[in-house]
Write an enzyme that holds these catalytic residues in place. Structure first.
Site, PDB file in Angstrom:
ATOM      1  N   VAL A  17       3.867 -15.480  20.212  1.00  0.00           N
ATOM      2  CA  VAL A  17       3.646 -14.491  20.584  1.00  0.00           C
ATOM      3  C   VAL A  17       2.206 -14.146  21.021  1.00  0.00           C
ATOM      4  CG1 VAL A  17       3.554 -11.712  19.988  1.00  0.00           C
ATOM      5  CG2 VAL A  17       5.087 -13.352  18.899  1.00  0.00           C
ATOM      6  N   ALA A  46      -8.106 -14.825  16.998  1.00  0.00           N
ATOM      7  CA  ALA A  46      -9.022 -15.761  15.362  1.00  0.00           C
ATOM      8  C   ALA A  46      -8.150 -16.724  15.700  1.00  0.00           C
ATOM      9  CB  ALA A  46      -9.403 -14.427  14.358  1.00  0.00           C
ATOM     10  N   GLU A 130       6.641  -2.217  15.231  1.00  0.00           N
ATOM     11  CA  GLU A 130       7.855  -2.542  15.973  1.00  0.00           C
ATOM     12  C   GLU A 130       8.487  -3.406  16.205  1.00  0.00           C
ATOM     13  OE1 GLU A 130      10.045   0.314  18.853  1.00  0.00           O
ATOM     14  OE2 GLU A 130      11.379  -1.468  17.663  1.00  0.00           O
ATOM     15  N   GLY A 135      12.612  -7.854  17.151  1.00  0.00           N
ATOM     16  CA  GLY A 135      11.831  -8.612  17.922  1.00  0.00           C
ATOM     17  C   GLY A 135      11.031  -7.951  19.441  1.00  0.00           C
ATOM     18  N   GLU A 191      14.753 -23.788  13.015  1.00  0.00           N
ATOM     19  CA  GLU A 191      13.881 -25.014  12.649  1.00  0.00           C
ATOM     20  C   GLU A 191      14.233 -25.562  11.997  1.00  0.00           C
ATOM     21  OE1 GLU A 191       9.986 -23.201  12.655  1.00  0.00           O
ATOM     22  OE2 GLU A 191      10.772 -21.146  13.409  1.00  0.00           O
ATOM     23  N   LYS A 206      14.099  -7.964   7.373  1.00  0.00           N
ATOM     24  CA  LYS A 206      14.167  -6.745   8.240  1.00  0.00           C
ATOM     25  C   LYS A 206      14.891  -5.982   7.644  1.00  0.00           C
ATOM     26  CE  LYS A 206      14.084 -10.143  11.359  1.00  0.00           C
ATOM     27  NZ  LYS A 206      14.212 -11.567  12.110  1.00  0.00           N
ATOM     28  N   GLY A 307      11.572 -14.668  20.438  1.00  0.00           N
ATOM     29  CA  GLY A 307      10.831 -15.751  21.791  1.00  0.00           C
ATOM     30  C   GLY A 307       9.180 -14.484  22.040  1.00  0.00           C
TER      31      GLY A 307
HETATM   32  P1  NAP Z   1       2.836 -18.804  15.250  1.00  0.00           P
HETATM   33  O1  NAP Z   1       2.989 -19.600  16.199  1.00  0.00           O
HETATM   34  O2  NAP Z   1       2.653 -19.791  13.974  1.00  0.00           O
HETATM   35  O3  NAP Z   1       1.598 -18.591  15.407  1.00  0.00           O
HETATM   36  C1  NAP Z   1       0.781 -18.838  14.714  1.00  0.00           C
HETATM   37  C2  NAP Z   1      -1.052 -18.156  14.967  1.00  0.00           C
HETATM   38  O4  NAP Z   1      -1.570 -17.877  14.072  1.00  0.00           O
HETATM   39  C3  NAP Z   1      -2.054 -19.666  15.261  1.00  0.00           C
HETATM   40  O5  NAP Z   1      -2.509 -18.972  16.644  1.00  0.00           O
HETATM   41  C4  NAP Z   1      -3.001 -19.500  13.979  1.00  0.00           C
HETATM   42  O6  NAP Z   1      -3.701 -20.489  14.753  1.00  0.00           O
HETATM   43  C5  NAP Z   1      -2.968 -18.887  13.791  1.00  0.00           C
HETATM   44  N1  NAP Z   1      -3.597 -18.694  12.282  1.00  0.00           N
HETATM   45  C6  NAP Z   1      -2.621 -18.614  11.099  1.00  0.00           C
HETATM   46  N2  NAP Z   1      -2.689 -18.970   9.770  1.00  0.00           N
HETATM   47  C7  NAP Z   1      -3.979 -18.229  10.180  1.00  0.00           C
HETATM   48  C8  NAP Z   1      -5.062 -18.010   9.306  1.00  0.00           C
HETATM   49  N3  NAP Z   1      -5.519 -18.640   8.225  1.00  0.00           N
HETATM   50  N4  NAP Z   1      -6.646 -18.324   9.928  1.00  0.00           N
HETATM   51  C9  NAP Z   1      -6.366 -17.683  11.715  1.00  0.00           C
HETATM   52  N5  NAP Z   1      -5.309 -17.979  12.343  1.00  0.00           N
HETATM   53  C10 NAP Z   1      -4.663 -18.369  11.448  1.00  0.00           C
HETATM   54  O7  NAP Z   1       3.386 -17.655  15.186  1.00  0.00           O
HETATM   55  P2  NAP Z   1       4.445 -16.392  15.802  1.00  0.00           P
HETATM   56  O8  NAP Z   1       5.600 -17.501  15.904  1.00  0.00           O
HETATM   57  O9  NAP Z   1       3.214 -16.539  17.513  1.00  0.00           O
HETATM   58  O10 NAP Z   1       4.390 -15.125  14.731  1.00  0.00           O
HETATM   59  C11 NAP Z   1       3.376 -14.371  14.633  1.00  0.00           C
HETATM   60  C12 NAP Z   1       3.688 -13.227  13.828  1.00  0.00           C
HETATM   61  O11 NAP Z   1       4.954 -12.536  14.933  1.00  0.00           O
HETATM   62  C13 NAP Z   1       4.606 -13.852  12.431  1.00  0.00           C
HETATM   63  O12 NAP Z   1       4.340 -12.680  12.194  1.00  0.00           O
HETATM   64  C14 NAP Z   1       6.467 -13.906  13.055  1.00  0.00           C
HETATM   65  O13 NAP Z   1       7.069 -13.881  12.396  1.00  0.00           O
HETATM   66  C15 NAP Z   1       6.671 -12.633  14.183  1.00  0.00           C
HETATM   67  N6  NAP Z   1       7.169 -12.544  14.753  1.00  0.00           N
HETATM   68  C16 NAP Z   1       7.424 -13.629  15.558  1.00  0.00           C
HETATM   69  C17 NAP Z   1       8.364 -14.339  16.841  1.00  0.00           C
HETATM   70  C18 NAP Z   1       9.121 -15.027  17.450  1.00  0.00           C
HETATM   71  O14 NAP Z   1       9.816 -15.149  18.094  1.00  0.00           O
HETATM   72  N7  NAP Z   1       8.082 -16.270  17.314  1.00  0.00           N
HETATM   73  C19 NAP Z   1       8.934 -12.589  16.400  1.00  0.00           C
HETATM   74  C20 NAP Z   1       8.918 -11.767  16.146  1.00  0.00           C
HETATM   75  C21 NAP Z   1       8.180 -11.562  15.098  1.00  0.00           C
HETATM   76  P3  NAP Z   1      -4.124 -21.862  15.251  1.00  0.00           P
HETATM   77  O15 NAP Z   1      -2.954 -21.788  16.662  1.00  0.00           O
HETATM   78  O16 NAP Z   1      -5.150 -22.524  15.396  1.00  0.00           O
HETATM   79  O17 NAP Z   1      -3.396 -22.942  14.640  1.00  0.00           O
END
Ligand code: NAP
Length: 438
Positions: A17, A46, A130, A135, A191, A206, A307
Site C-alpha cells: 500500500v 520510513a 477509511e 479496503g 497468505e 473490521k 490490493g
Molecule cells: P507490507 O507490504 O508488509 O509493507 C509494510 C511496510 O512497512 C514495509 O515497507 C516495511 O519496510 C515497513 N515496516 C514494517 N515494519 C517496520 C518497522 N518496524 N520500521 C520501519 N518500517 C517498517 O504491508 P501492506 O500490505 O502495505 O499493509 C500496510 C497496512 O495496510 C497494514 O496495516 C494492512 O493491514 C493495511 N491494509 C493492507 C491492505 C492490502 O491490500 N495490502 C488492504 C487494506 C489495509 P521494508 O519494506 O523495509 O520491509
C-alpha cells in the site's frame, strides 16, 4: 499554480500500500493540492531497509530508517507499516507532535483504538482510517459523516476478500475447501499462513471497527463472536444452493432492543444468505457492506476490499481530509463513544438455523426430532426429507433431513443441536448454519 500552504507528509511503510500511496502523492500533486487546499509535500518514507526492492520506482533520497525524526517534523503522518509496534508508538508520537494521522491498520485500531482516539482527542487532532475496513470501499466516511444524522440498525458485510474468493469458487466449481485454499495460495489470493483470513480474525477486526463507529460504542475485539470457514464443505455449499442460498462469511453488527434497553451484537460467521440478496451476488475477492439505517433504509457499498493501489486510493482520500482539518485547525473530529452500549454474547442473539441431519428412516424418528427441538422452545419452519437407500438394498435406509427452524435465541438453538447430536434417533449432525439477510 495556486499559492497554497505546504504541509509535510511523513509516510511510514512502503510495502504493497505505502509504495502506491507515495507514487500517487508524487504523481497527482496538483489535483491533491486543489482538493486539500495545501501542497502535500512527501517529506520522507520510513522503512526497515532503504535498499529493499519496491513495487514502484520512488526517489532513493526519500527513504529513511529514522522514523522518529520524520514523524516529529510532519503535519500529517500516514502509517502503513501494519502490526502493533512500532506502529502504535509512531502514531502516538505523531499525534503528540501536532500531526493528524492516517492509518489503514485494522489490527491496531481493533486492539488499541480507544488509546489512539483518546490521544488524538487530547491534542485536538484527528485519526482517519477509511482503508482499515473494506479496503478501497468508502464505508468509514459514510458511517461517520453521511449517516451522522441517522441511526444505523444493522451492518452486514463481506469484509474479507480471501474467504469470499474461496467460498465463491467452492460455490461455482463444487470444489473442496482445501483444494481451493491451496489454489488461492498459489495465485496470491491467500497468505502462506491463511489463519487470519479463514478463521475470521481479519473480519472480526473490521467488524469491531465498523460497530464501534456505527453504534457510538467502543467495541473490544474480544466481544466479537468469531467463527471461520474451515468447516464449510462442498456438500454444505451444494445443499445451500439447492435451497436457494449461498454461504458467505459475514460480519454482522446489529442494534438490539430499543429505548433504554438497547444493546448490540457483533459477530463473524459463515451464514446462509438468500441468493437474491445483494450480498449473495458478491463474487471473487470483492467486498461489500450492506447497511440498514432507520431513515436512509438499505444501502450497499461494493468494491475492492484489498490490493495495494486500490487501498492507496482510500488512504489518499483520508490524506486530503487530514490536510483540510490541519489547515482549518480547531478541535479534531473525535470518535464518539457516547452511547456505550453493552455488547451481548452470541447466546442472546435471535437467529434462525438450518440443520442437516442423517437419521435412520424409521417410523417415529421425525416426531422424536421435533420433540427434541421443542424441548428448548425451538420450532420447525421447513423440513426437507430425502431417503438415501442402503447400499445392499436390504432395507435399513438413511434419511437426510434439512430442518429450517423458526427464530430463537442462539443459545436455545445450539442446545437443541447438542440434544440432537446426543440422541439415538440421529445418526449424524451433518451441518449447522445460521441464516441471515431474509
Ligand atoms: P507490507 O507490504 O508488509 O509493507 C509494510 C511496510 O512497512 C514495509 O515497507 C516495511 O519496510 C515497513 N515496516 C514494517 N515494519 C517496520 C518497522 N518496524 N520500521 C520501519 N518500517 C517498517 O504491508 P501492506 O500490505 O502495505 O499493509 C500496510 C497496512 O495496510 C497494514 O496495516 C494492512 O493491514 C493495511 N491494509 C493492507 C491492505 C492490502 O491490500 N495490502 C488492504 C487494506 C489495509 P521494508 O519494506 O523495509 O520491509
Amino acid at each position: 499554480m495556486t499559492d497554497y500552504r505546504r504541509l509535510r507528509v511523513a509516510l511510514l511503510g512502503a510495502g504493497a500500500v505505502g509504495s502506491q500511496v507515495a507514487s500517487l502523492l508524487l504523481r497527482h500533486g496538483d489535483e491533491l493540492a486543489d482538493r486539500a487546499g495545501a501542497h502535500l509535500e512527501l517529506a520522507g518514507i520510513a522503512v526497515r531497509d532503504v535498499d529493499a526492492p519496491r513495487d514502484v520506482d520512488l526517489p532513493r533520497e526519500l527513504f529513511t530508517t529514522d522514523a522518529e525524526t520524520l514523524i516529529t517534523g510532519a503535519d500529517i503522518v500516514i502509517e502503513l507499516m501494519g502490526g502493533i509496534e512500532p506502529a502504535r508508538s509512531h502514531i502516538l508520537l505523531g499525534l503528540g507532535s501536532g500531526a493528524d494521522v492516517v492509518t489503514a491498520n485494522k489490527a491496531l485500531l481493533a486492539t488499541h483504538g480507544p488509546e489512539i482516539f483518546d490521544a488524538a482527542g487530547r491534542v485536538g487532532a484527528s485519526v482517519y482510517y477509511e482503508a482499515a475496513a473494506a479496503g478501497a470501499i468508502p464505508i468509514i466516511r459514510p458511517l461517520r459523516d453521511s449517516l451522522a444524522g441517522d441511526r444505523v440498525v444493522r451492518i452486514m458485510g463481506i469484509v474479507n476478500g480471501t474467504t469470499n474468493y474461496i467460498l465463491d469458487r467452492m460455490d461455482g466449481e463444487g470444489a473442496d475447501f482445501a483444494d481451493v485454499l491451496a489454489d488461492a495460495q498459489r495465485l496470491g489470493y491467500a497468505e502462506a499462513d491463511p489463519t487470519a483470513d479463514v478463521e475470521g480474525y481479519d473480519a472480526a477486526q473490521k467488524a469491531a471497527i465498523l460497530a464501534s463507529l456505527a453504534f457510538h460504542t467502543a467495541v473490544p475485539l474480544d466481544a466479537v463472536h468469531r467463527e471461520g470457514i474451515t468447516t464449510v464443505t462442498a456438500d454444505m455449499i451444494e445443499e445451500a444452493r439447492e435451497a436457494g442460498f449461498v454461504i458467505k462469511l459475514l460480519a454482522v453488527c446489529e442494534r438490539l432492543g430499543n429505548g433504554g434497553d438497547e444493546s448490540i451484537s457483533v459477530r463473524v460467521y459463515p451464514a446462509l444468505v438468500p441468493r437474491d440478496h445483494p450480498l449473495g451476488a458478491v463474487h471473487g475477492a470483492n467486498n461489500a457492506v450492506f447497511v440498514e439505517a432507520e431513515a436512509a433504509g438499505s444501502l450497499m457499498f461494493y468494491g475492492a476490499g484489498a490490493g495495494g493501489v486500490q487501498t492507496a486510493s482510500a488512504v489518499l482520500g483520508d490524506v486530503v481530509s487530514a490536510a483540510r482539518r490541519h489547515i482549518a485547525g480547531g478541535t479534531g473530529v473525535g470518535e464518539s463513544t457516547r452511547a456505550n452500549l453493552p455488547v451481548v454474547s452470541i447466546g442472546h442473539v435471535l437467529t434462525r438455523y438450518q440443520i442437516t441431519l442423517e437419521v435412520s428412516d424409521e417410523a417415529g424418528v421425525l416426531a422424536a426430532i421435533a420433540g427434541l427441538l421443542s424441548e428448548g422452545g425451538v420450532s420447525v419452519a421447513t423440513l426437507v426429507q430425502t431417503v438415501i437407500p442402503a447400499e445392499d438394498g436390504a432395507g435399513g435406509d438413511t434419511a437426510r433431513l434439512i430442518i429450517g427452524t423458526h427464530r430463537a435465541t442462539d443459545s436455545a438453538l445450539s442446545a437443541a443441536v447438542d440434544r440432537l447430536a446426543a440422541s439415538d434417533a440421529v445418526e449424524r449432525v451433518v451441518s449447522v448454519l445460521r441464516v441471515e439477510g431474509e
